[in-house]
Design a protein around this motif. Sequence first.
Motif, PDB file in Angstrom:
ATOM      1  N   LEU A 106    -132.366  28.936  99.181  1.00 42.97           N
ATOM      2  CA  LEU A 106    -132.489  30.300  99.534  1.00 42.97           C
ATOM      3  C   LEU A 106    -131.305  30.542 100.680  1.00 42.97           C
ATOM      4  CD1 LEU A 106    -134.066  32.900  99.025  1.00 42.97           C
ATOM      5  CD2 LEU A 106    -135.446  32.377 100.978  1.00 42.97           C
ATOM      6  N   ASN A 107    -130.381  31.553 100.300  1.00 44.19           N
ATOM      7  CA  ASN A 107    -129.528  32.182 101.130  1.00 44.19           C
ATOM      8  C   ASN A 107    -129.637  33.747 101.405  1.00 44.19           C
ATOM      9  OD1 ASN A 107    -126.915  33.293 101.893  1.00 44.19           O
ATOM     10  ND2 ASN A 107    -125.842  31.506 101.074  1.00 44.19           N
ATOM     11  N   PHE A 108    -129.810  33.739 102.646  1.00 42.35           N
ATOM     12  CA  PHE A 108    -130.375  35.050 103.334  1.00 42.35           C
ATOM     13  C   PHE A 108    -129.187  36.276 102.921  1.00 42.35           C
ATOM     14  CE2 PHE A 108    -132.660  32.522 106.587  1.00 42.35           C
ATOM     15  CZ  PHE A 108    -133.796  32.439 105.854  1.00 42.35           C
ATOM     16  N   ASN A 109    -127.937  35.818 102.810  1.00 52.26           N
ATOM     17  CA  ASN A 109    -126.781  36.795 102.484  1.00 52.26           C
ATOM     18  C   ASN A 109    -126.783  36.997 101.033  1.00 52.26           C
ATOM     19  OD1 ASN A 109    -126.113  37.035 105.243  1.00 52.26           O
ATOM     20  ND2 ASN A 109    -125.346  34.783 105.143  1.00 52.26           N
ATOM     21  N   LYS A 110    -127.521  36.171 100.062  1.00 51.95           N
ATOM     22  CA  LYS A 110    -127.022  36.119  98.694  1.00 51.95           C
ATOM     23  C   LYS A 110    -128.450  36.522  97.891  1.00 51.95           C
ATOM     24  CE  LYS A 110    -125.277  33.190  95.150  1.00 51.95           C
ATOM     25  NZ  LYS A 110    -124.962  31.883  94.751  1.00 51.95           N
ATOM     26  N   HIS A 111    -129.593  36.355  98.094  1.00 50.26           N
ATOM     27  CA  HIS A 111    -130.824  36.272  97.210  1.00 50.26           C
ATOM     28  C   HIS A 111    -131.432  37.263  97.895  1.00 50.26           C
ATOM     29  CE1 HIS A 111    -129.634  31.726  96.636  1.00 50.26           C
ATOM     30  NE2 HIS A 111    -129.195  32.399  95.636  1.00 50.26           N
ATOM     31  N   SER A 112    -132.229  37.979  96.891  1.00 49.69           N
ATOM     32  CA  SER A 112    -133.289  38.924  97.003  1.00 49.69           C
ATOM     33  C   SER A 112    -134.852  38.819  96.553  1.00 49.69           C
ATOM     34  CB  SER A 112    -132.740  40.307  96.243  1.00 49.69           C
ATOM     35  OG  SER A 112    -132.906  39.967  94.977  1.00 49.69           O
ATOM     36  N   ARG A 113    -135.644  39.432  96.554  1.00 51.24           N
ATOM     37  CA  ARG A 113    -136.860  39.175  96.062  1.00 51.24           C
ATOM     38  C   ARG A 113    -136.655  38.775  94.485  1.00 51.24           C
ATOM     39  NH1 ARG A 113    -140.791  44.437  96.403  1.00 51.24           N
ATOM     40  NH2 ARG A 113    -139.688  45.720  94.886  1.00 51.24           N
ATOM     41  N   ALA A 114    -135.839  39.576  93.878  1.00 47.13           N
ATOM     42  CA  ALA A 114    -135.844  39.452  92.393  1.00 47.13           C
ATOM     43  C   ALA A 114    -135.523  37.537  91.841  1.00 47.13           C
ATOM     44  CB  ALA A 114    -134.593  40.032  91.909  1.00 47.13           C
ATOM     45  N   HIS A 115    -134.749  37.058  93.080  1.00 49.81           N
ATOM     46  CA  HIS A 115    -134.331  35.482  92.884  1.00 49.81           C
ATOM     47  C   HIS A 115    -135.831  34.970  93.007  1.00 49.81           C
ATOM     48  CE1 HIS A 115    -130.328  37.355  93.529  1.00 49.81           C
ATOM     49  NE2 HIS A 115    -130.000  36.402  92.933  1.00 49.81           N
TER      50      HIS A 115
END
Length: 497
Positions: A369-378
């Motif tokens: 998980l990358n806080f700058n790249k990923h969203s809840r959709a991921h």
Amino acid sequence: MNKRFLLGFDVGSSSVKASLTDIDNGDIVASAFFPDHEAPIKAVKAGWAEQDPQMWWDNAKLALQKTMADAGAKGEDIAAIGISYQMHGLVCVDKNQQVLRDAIIWCDSRAVPYGEHAFEDLGADRCLTHLLNSPGNFTAAKLAWVKENEPQLFDRIDKIMLPGDYLAMRLSGQVNTTIEGLSEGIMWDFQEKKPAKFLLDYFGFPEDILPEIVPTFGIQATVSKEAAAELGLKEGTPISYRAGDQPNNAVSLNVFNPGEIASTAGTSGVVYGVLGEVNYDPKSRVNTFAHANYTPDLTRLGVLLCINGTGILNAWIHRNVTPDVGYAEMNDLAATVPVGADGVTIIPFGNGAERVLENEETGCSIHGLNFNKHSRAHLVRAAQEGIVFSFCYGMEIMRAMGMDIQKIHAGKANMFLSPLFREALATTSGATIELYQTDGSAGAAKGAGIGAGIYKDHDEAFATLKKLSVIEPNGKLTADYQTAYERWKEVLQKEMA
């Protein structure tokens, strides 16, 4: 001319369902279940789970009455009766067919040490080659607990039964069981092709504690005068099919032949495949039972993969990550993210120890998980893919046992409502998915039709089974899914190290 119907019962731990199926066109004309809330399970101590068999009978009667009323049917309109039931339970009766204690049901864990000791004392090789399983926490081990902890009650036992056998006894006044039932209790010897005397001797059970064996498909008994009067049925109506819920789920999806798979994906997930030769997993990560069409002359085994942490993960994501949208909108969110969820991997095993992992409890974990790249959709997509990959991981074990998995049959429910889940499973496993409209009680009704000779075979019985859709593997995405799956397995191995 009056319509003719087949009656199917499904005795679950949460309710009892009854269905009437039209013999001529295969339609489910009416169905009902009782109670309308989840039936109580008694847990006097931690890990215990018991139910009063009388409750199953009372709910079966209520479900039947409503079903008959809704269909406008009479007792003489029913040509045959089939029964599906919660597996692995223990019902004890005396010589007068009186129940001696509450049933110890499938999810009761008190007998684990008894099964483990038997496995150690008898030896893994002997148990696996003859029983195809460890005695585990199944019916025989449950009876061993009764023998040691309730010896006076044990001495009064005339016969032991599974939950479906109990319902058949109440309908007919006759006590009998099936090879499929004995196998799910781990009391059938697949080498000797008879009840497992060596296991009975080990536990100190008399052989005559087992009921008479009747065919899974065939005239097992008939409705008694007393039951006919109580239920509004016709005396002499044949009871002609009986199977545990997972073999019956396969039957309801017309899964009878080697290589065919039946799957469900609710809170937990099940992949149930048919094997045409006697085999077992040496690590006992899957269970192997007689399938509904097994006979001593026809090897048809049901290999059962059960994964605790499947749909419960999707429900957890919904409650905690996407509470503002419904499940259909969750699927839309997941579809906005590419295969592999841009590097997010979720191990879904957060619902207790997993048999497929040799009873390890890894817990659920999120990786990459990358806080700058990923969203809840991921997260939504990674969760669905993680569930799919857990299925495929188990299917690798089944393939290693000799199962050629080409097709997966499933009801259109739970996780199978998700187009993404369906595509991911078909593409990663390489198997075609066929979705059908059916359920356990309807399958039991069709099974009764086969057993009574109303249908000449299962192909005729299920010719009217409604196929809703077919999902083929997506060749354009195969490489992407395989890459994501390999990454998932690498993460899992690190979690288990």
